[in-house]
Design a protein around this motif. Structure first.
Motif, PDB file in Angstrom:
ATOM      1  N   PHE A   1       0.830  -1.213   0.000  1.00 34.84           N
ATOM      2  CA  PHE A   1       0.000   0.000   0.000  1.00 34.84           C
ATOM      3  C   PHE A   1       0.863   1.261   0.000  1.00 34.84           C
ATOM      4  CE2 PHE A   1      -1.787   3.437   2.574  1.00 34.84           C
ATOM      5  CZ  PHE A   1      -2.862   3.796   1.781  1.00 34.84           C
ATOM      6  N   ALA A   2       1.891   1.301   0.839  1.00 35.65           N
ATOM      7  CA  ALA A   2       2.741   2.492   0.928  1.00 35.65           C
ATOM      8  C   ALA A   2       3.409   2.788  -0.411  1.00 35.65           C
ATOM      9  CB  ALA A   2       3.782   2.299   2.021  1.00 35.65           C
ATOM     10  N   ILE A   3       3.956   1.757  -1.054  1.00 37.97           N
ATOM     11  CA  ILE A   3       4.638   1.968  -2.331  1.00 37.97           C
ATOM     12  C   ILE A   3       3.634   2.367  -3.409  1.00 37.97           C
ATOM     13  CG2 ILE A   3       6.026   0.855  -4.118  1.00 37.97           C
ATOM     14  CD1 ILE A   3       7.132  -0.967  -1.858  1.00 37.97           C
ATOM     15  N   ALA A   4       2.476   1.717  -3.431  1.00 35.63           N
ATOM     16  CA  ALA A   4       1.461   2.046  -4.439  1.00 35.63           C
ATOM     17  C   ALA A   4       0.969   3.485  -4.264  1.00 35.63           C
ATOM     18  CB  ALA A   4       0.285   1.074  -4.336  1.00 35.63           C
ATOM     19  N   TYR A   5       0.782   3.909  -3.017  1.00 36.45           N
ATOM     20  CA  TYR A   5       0.296   5.273  -2.774  1.00 36.45           C
ATOM     21  C   TYR A   5       1.327   6.303  -3.225  1.00 36.45           C
ATOM     22  CZ  TYR A   5      -1.703   9.297  -0.390  1.00 36.45           C
ATOM     23  OH  TYR A   5      -2.231  10.536  -0.118  1.00 36.45           O
ATOM     24  N   ILE A   6       2.579   6.109  -2.842  1.00 36.49           N
ATOM     25  CA  ILE A   6       3.643   7.052  -3.238  1.00 36.49           C
ATOM     26  C   ILE A   6       3.810   7.059  -4.752  1.00 36.49           C
ATOM     27  CG2 ILE A   6       6.143   7.423  -3.146  1.00 36.49           C
ATOM     28  CD1 ILE A   6       6.034   6.526  -0.235  1.00 36.49           C
ATOM     29  N   SER A   7       3.732   5.866  -5.359  1.00 36.52           N
ATOM     30  CA  SER A   7       3.910   5.773  -6.805  1.00 36.52           C
ATOM     31  C   SER A   7       2.753   6.415  -7.556  1.00 36.52           C
ATOM     32  CB  SER A   7       4.064   4.307  -7.210  1.00 36.52           C
ATOM     33  OG  SER A   7       4.094   4.163  -8.606  1.00 36.52           O
ATOM     34  N   HIS A   8       1.522   6.079  -7.156  1.00 32.28           N
ATOM     35  CA  HIS A   8       0.359   6.568  -7.888  1.00 32.28           C
ATOM     36  C   HIS A   8       0.143   8.058  -7.691  1.00 32.28           C
ATOM     37  CE1 HIS A   8      -3.853   6.809  -9.291  1.00 32.28           C
ATOM     38  NE2 HIS A   8      -3.502   5.786 -10.042  1.00 32.28           N
ATOM     39  N   ARG A   9       0.424   8.557  -6.491  1.00 30.83           N
ATOM     40  CA  ARG A   9       0.265   9.989  -6.233  1.00 30.83           C
ATOM     41  C   ARG A   9       1.507  10.786  -6.656  1.00 30.83           C
ATOM     42  NH1 ARG A   9      -4.419   8.738  -6.158  1.00 30.83           N
ATOM     43  NH2 ARG A   9      -5.844   8.968  -4.377  1.00 30.83           N
ATOM     44  N   ARG A  10       2.538  10.084  -7.141  1.00 25.84           N
ATOM     45  CA  ARG A  10       3.766  10.726  -7.642  1.00 25.84           C
ATOM     46  C   ARG A  10       4.332  11.710  -6.623  1.00 25.84           C
ATOM     47  NH1 ARG A  10       4.357   9.174 -12.777  1.00 25.84           N
ATOM     48  NH2 ARG A  10       2.499   8.525 -13.955  1.00 25.84           N
ATOM     49  N   LEU A  11       4.534  11.203  -5.411  1.00 30.50           N
ATOM     50  CA  LEU A  11       5.030  12.062  -4.340  1.00 30.50           C
ATOM     51  C   LEU A  11       6.525  12.309  -4.445  1.00 30.50           C
ATOM     52  CD1 LEU A  11       3.017  10.624  -1.321  1.00 30.50           C
ATOM     53  CD2 LEU A  11       2.411  12.474  -2.876  1.00 30.50           C
ATOM     54  N   LEU A  12       7.204  11.519  -5.260  1.00 28.84           N
ATOM     55  CA  LEU A  12       8.645  11.693  -5.438  1.00 28.84           C
ATOM     56  C   LEU A  12       8.985  11.567  -6.923  1.00 28.84           C
ATOM     57  CD1 LEU A  12      10.143   9.587  -2.518  1.00 28.84           C
ATOM     58  CD2 LEU A  12      10.167  12.062  -2.728  1.00 28.84           C
ATOM     59  N   PRO A  13      10.081  12.192  -7.345  1.00 28.75           N
ATOM     60  CA  PRO A  13      10.473  12.074  -8.756  1.00 28.75           C
ATOM     61  C   PRO A  13      10.764  10.638  -9.170  1.00 28.75           C
ATOM     62  CG  PRO A  13      11.624  13.900  -7.687  1.00 28.75           C
ATOM     63  CD  PRO A  13      10.925  13.143  -6.606  1.00 28.75           C
ATOM     64  N   PHE A  14      11.278   9.819  -8.238  1.00 24.71           N
ATOM     65  CA  PHE A  14      11.639   8.447  -8.597  1.00 24.71           C
ATOM     66  C   PHE A  14      10.587   7.438  -8.127  1.00 24.71           C
ATOM     67  CE2 PHE A  14      13.694   9.531  -4.581  1.00 24.71           C
ATOM     68  CZ  PHE A  14      13.290   8.497  -3.752  1.00 24.71           C
ATOM     69  N   SER A  15       9.343   7.890  -7.931  1.00 26.21           N
ATOM     70  CA  SER A  15       8.302   6.978  -7.455  1.00 26.21           C
ATOM     71  C   SER A  15       8.020   5.870  -8.468  1.00 26.21           C
ATOM     72  CB  SER A  15       7.020   7.753  -7.152  1.00 26.21           C
ATOM     73  OG  SER A  15       6.594   8.474  -8.299  1.00 26.21           O
ATOM     74  N   GLY A  16       8.148   6.179  -9.765  1.00 28.26           N
ATOM     75  CA  GLY A  16       7.960   5.140 -10.772  1.00 28.26           C
ATOM     76  C   GLY A  16       9.005   4.048 -10.679  1.00 28.26           C
ATOM     77  N   THR A  17      10.221   4.436 -10.293  1.00 36.23           N
ATOM     78  CA  THR A  17      11.290   3.448 -10.104  1.00 36.23           C
ATOM     79  C   THR A  17      10.970   2.515  -8.954  1.00 36.23           C
ATOM     80  OG1 THR A  17      12.883   5.070 -10.929  1.00 36.23           O
ATOM     81  CG2 THR A  17      13.756   3.170  -9.735  1.00 36.23           C
ATOM     82  N   LEU A  18      10.388   3.068  -7.870  1.00 32.63           N
ATOM     83  CA  LEU A  18       9.979   2.225  -6.743  1.00 32.63           C
ATOM     84  C   LEU A  18       8.992   1.158  -7.213  1.00 32.63           C
ATOM     85  CD1 LEU A  18       9.404   4.742  -3.790  1.00 32.63           C
ATOM     86  CD2 LEU A  18      11.331   3.202  -4.141  1.00 32.63           C
ATOM     87  N   ALA A  19       8.038   1.563  -8.056  1.00 26.10           N
ATOM     88  CA  ALA A  19       7.053   0.607  -8.549  1.00 26.10           C
ATOM     89  C   ALA A  19       7.710  -0.474  -9.392  1.00 26.10           C
ATOM     90  CB  ALA A  19       5.981   1.341  -9.361  1.00 26.10           C
ATOM     91  N   SER A  20       8.650  -0.087 -10.241  1.00 23.91           N
ATOM     92  CA  SER A  20       9.320  -1.067 -11.108  1.00 23.91           C
ATOM     93  C   SER A  20      10.108  -2.077 -10.286  1.00 23.91           C
ATOM     94  CB  SER A  20      10.244  -0.344 -12.093  1.00 23.91           C
ATOM     95  OG  SER A  20       9.513   0.527 -12.928  1.00 23.91           O
ATOM     96  N   ILE A  21      10.825  -1.599  -9.262  1.00 26.66           N
ATOM     97  CA  ILE A  21      11.592  -2.509  -8.405  1.00 26.66           C
ATOM     98  C   ILE A  21      10.653  -3.442  -7.654  1.00 26.66           C
ATOM     99  CG2 ILE A  21      13.160  -2.634  -6.432  1.00 26.66           C
ATOM    100  CD1 ILE A  21      14.325   0.036  -7.296  1.00 26.66           C
TER     101      ILE A  21
END
Length: 571
Positions: free
Chosen positions: A387-407
């Motif tokens: 949930f934490a990773i999905a929320y940060i990734s989907h809400r784009r809270l960081l520039p590298f949030s997409g990288t978190l999702a890929s990892i």
């Protein structure tokens, strides 16, 4: 004295130290520990000489320099193709019958598919060993009693037997994808074909199935990948039959002396094949050719099959019998028997198998406790992390949030048994020295199932409009308050569904636990293989019944809270 020049570092530092950024950085470190480092260690070990740690290609020469090892890879590819083909033959008619036709008992057949999904593959394999063993299997004994033949017609300990049993517990994946695609197709095109004189068979083959073809092919690729990384069923059937597949050969590399470097090199083709086929599967499913104009809201009328609907129903009941009823009946009978090969009678009936499992055999009790403890901890951490990773990734809270999702999704591309080798290479040697500890099994489980939690949370967050959170922020609340008071209450059912699914899958996981558990950290799936090697099918059946009972209770809870399809929707 002139005033000091204002510093531009203060706001930047405060921005970098805000709670959201700190949580994201912590998650990045956790993902490096869970995913990136083990994968790196796998590649590193594959090029490392065991003697002195120097660089070498020798591990690849060893891994693929013997015909027996290469044959194991060929066997796995053939098994994957055969099991995927049989699974497709089983699943597509069932999905078509349930979704598109007036076949009787559609709801019952759908429940039977769910039941076959809930049966762990190694438990299904045990049931079919008891049914189809060449000498004492109940099917062969019944055949010999009826015909007077000296041998039965069925031998489970063969390549065809292994492919059949594997397919019987892999087809639900194809069923889910196919039924979902068929449910999206309006029946208007089928009705137009019927008006023009096309019969049900012609309409299905020329209109309905071509529209669902991307989903069917994508799910077939997934089944192929699942079979490629399957360990339990091949260990129970292929090894006694005298041939190896990739997973059993990897297990052989972990026998004394352990050759983790050769195992790492030998696993690389599996990783490459998995990445390639996952890419192909995504390309297939990204094609929306099976979605017609009008989508799910389109006109849908079940196709009238006439008398043929009973033929299709008979076929569906046959599949239910060989996947659910027959294996469960023979396992249940064996669990209450003193000797499983003797017909049930008053003298052969006993409760001692359950008494030994629950009260006398400390090894079994410990394995049961470990299984449920690891599954609970894994499900809880996976759900929170996902949930934490999905929320940060989907809400784009960081520039590298997409990288978190890929990892986070990277473990999808690594079969479970290869993932176990990754963790063995990364955390079994010093300085971590976690081999044989429950913590290593839990860490590996979290990594293996984190993509499931992330995917489910990401889908749920997509349906939650950010304006709800922004309203809390406008009223003076923090992001944490918005999460606690708005997001989590709305998504609690979805998160609970993820937790239940990961718990159920965690109780049956074998491939990852096989190489990482020690004498005190065994789980039921690992103990199952040990008992089967000793021929203790009575005890083994009692354990299987207990495991299935817990799974059934958890599934009923999920069904009551989330609906009948909560498992299949999240598969």
């Amino acid at each position: 004295m002139p005033a000091a020049a204002p510093s531009h570092w203060g706001p930047a530092i405060r921005g970098a130290l805000n709670p959201t950024t700190l949580v994201a950085l912590l998650l990045a470190l956790v993902l490096i520990f869970l995913v990136a480092n083990p994968l790196f260690q796998l590649i590193k070990y594959s090029f490392t000489k065991a003697a002195d740690g120097s660089f070498t290609f020798g591990n690849y020469v060893t891994a693929f320099g013997r015909p027996r090892y290469v044959q194991a890879l060929i066997n796995s590819l053939e098994l994957g193709l055969a099991a995927a083909a049989v699974s497709c033959v089983i699943a597509v008619p069932l999905a078509w019958g349930v979704s598109r036709t007036n076949m009787p008992g559609r709801n019952f057949i759908h429940v039977m598919v769910l039941a076959s999904f809930l049966i762990p593959p190694f438990v299904g394999a045990i049931g079919w060993i008891l049914l189809g063993g060449p000498n004492a299997g109940w099917i062969n004994r019944g055949w010999m009693a009826l015909t007077g033949a000296s041998s039965g017609p069925f031998n489970i300990f063969s390549f065809s037997g292994l492919a059949l049993v594997t397919a019987l517990y892999s087809f639900p994946l194809i069923y889910v994808f196919t039924k979902s695609a068929l449910d999206l197709i309006s029946t208007e095109m089928e009705e137009a074909a019927a008006i023009l004189g096309a019969g049900p068979a012609q309409t299905t083959l020329r209109i309905t199935l071509p529209l669902a073809l991307p989903a069917i092919l994508g799910s077939v690729l997934l089944v192929f990948l699942e079979v490629l990384g399957l360990y339990g069923t091949p260990a129970l059937i292929a090894i006694p039959a005298g041939f190896n597949v990739v997973t059993t050969q990897l297990a052989a590399f972990f026998e004394n002396p352990v050759r983790v470097e050769v195992a790492a090199a030998f696993s690389m083709p599996m990783v490459g094949i998995t990445i390639l086929l996952l890419w192909a599967q995504r390309r297939l499913l990204s094609r929306k050719s099976y979605v017609t104009v009008g989508g799910k809201g389109g006109h849908r009328t079940p196709m009238n099959l006439g008398a043929f609907r009973w033929v299709l129903f008979g076929y569906a009941m046959l599949i239910a019998a060989i996947t659910v009823f027959m294996p469960l009946i023979v396992i249940l009978q064996t669990s209450f028997s003193r000797a499983w090969a003797v017909p049930m009678s008053g003298t052969n009936f006993t409760l001692r198998n359950f008494q030994q499992v629950l009260f006398e055999q400390a090894t079994v009790r410990q394995a049961l406790f470990n299984t449920f403890e690891y599954a609970i901890v894994t499900a809880t951490i996976c759900t929170a992390l996902g949930f934490a990773i999905a929320y940060i990734s989907h809400r784009r809270l960081l520039p590298f949030s997409g990288t978190l999702a890929s990892i986070t999704l990277a473990p999808f591309a690594v079969p479970g048994i290869v993932l176990a080798i990754c963790f063995y290479a990364a955390y079994a040697p010093p300085p971590f020295s976690l081999y044989g500890m429950g913590a290593l099994v839990i860490i590996a489980f979290i990594t293996r199932f984190l993509p499931i939690a992330f995917t489910n949370s990401n889908s749920a967050i997509q349906g939650l409009h950010p304006e709800l959170e922004e309203a809390v922020r406008i009223a003076g609340g923090t992001r944490a308050r918005a999460l606690w008071q708005v997001v989590l209450p709305i998504l609690k059912k979805s998160l609970f569904g993820s937790w239940l699914l990961i718990f159920i899958i965690g109780t049956r996981e074998l491939s990852t636990a096989m190489f990482l558990s020690g004498p005190q950290t065994r789980v039921i799936s690992v103990l199952t293989l040990e008992l089967s090697e000793q021929g203790q099918y009575e005890t083994l059946s009692a354990i299987s019944i207990l495991l299935l009972a817990v799974t059934a209770v958890v599934t009923l809870i999920g069904t009551a809270v989330l609906g009948r399809d909560f498992m299949l929707r999240r598969t």
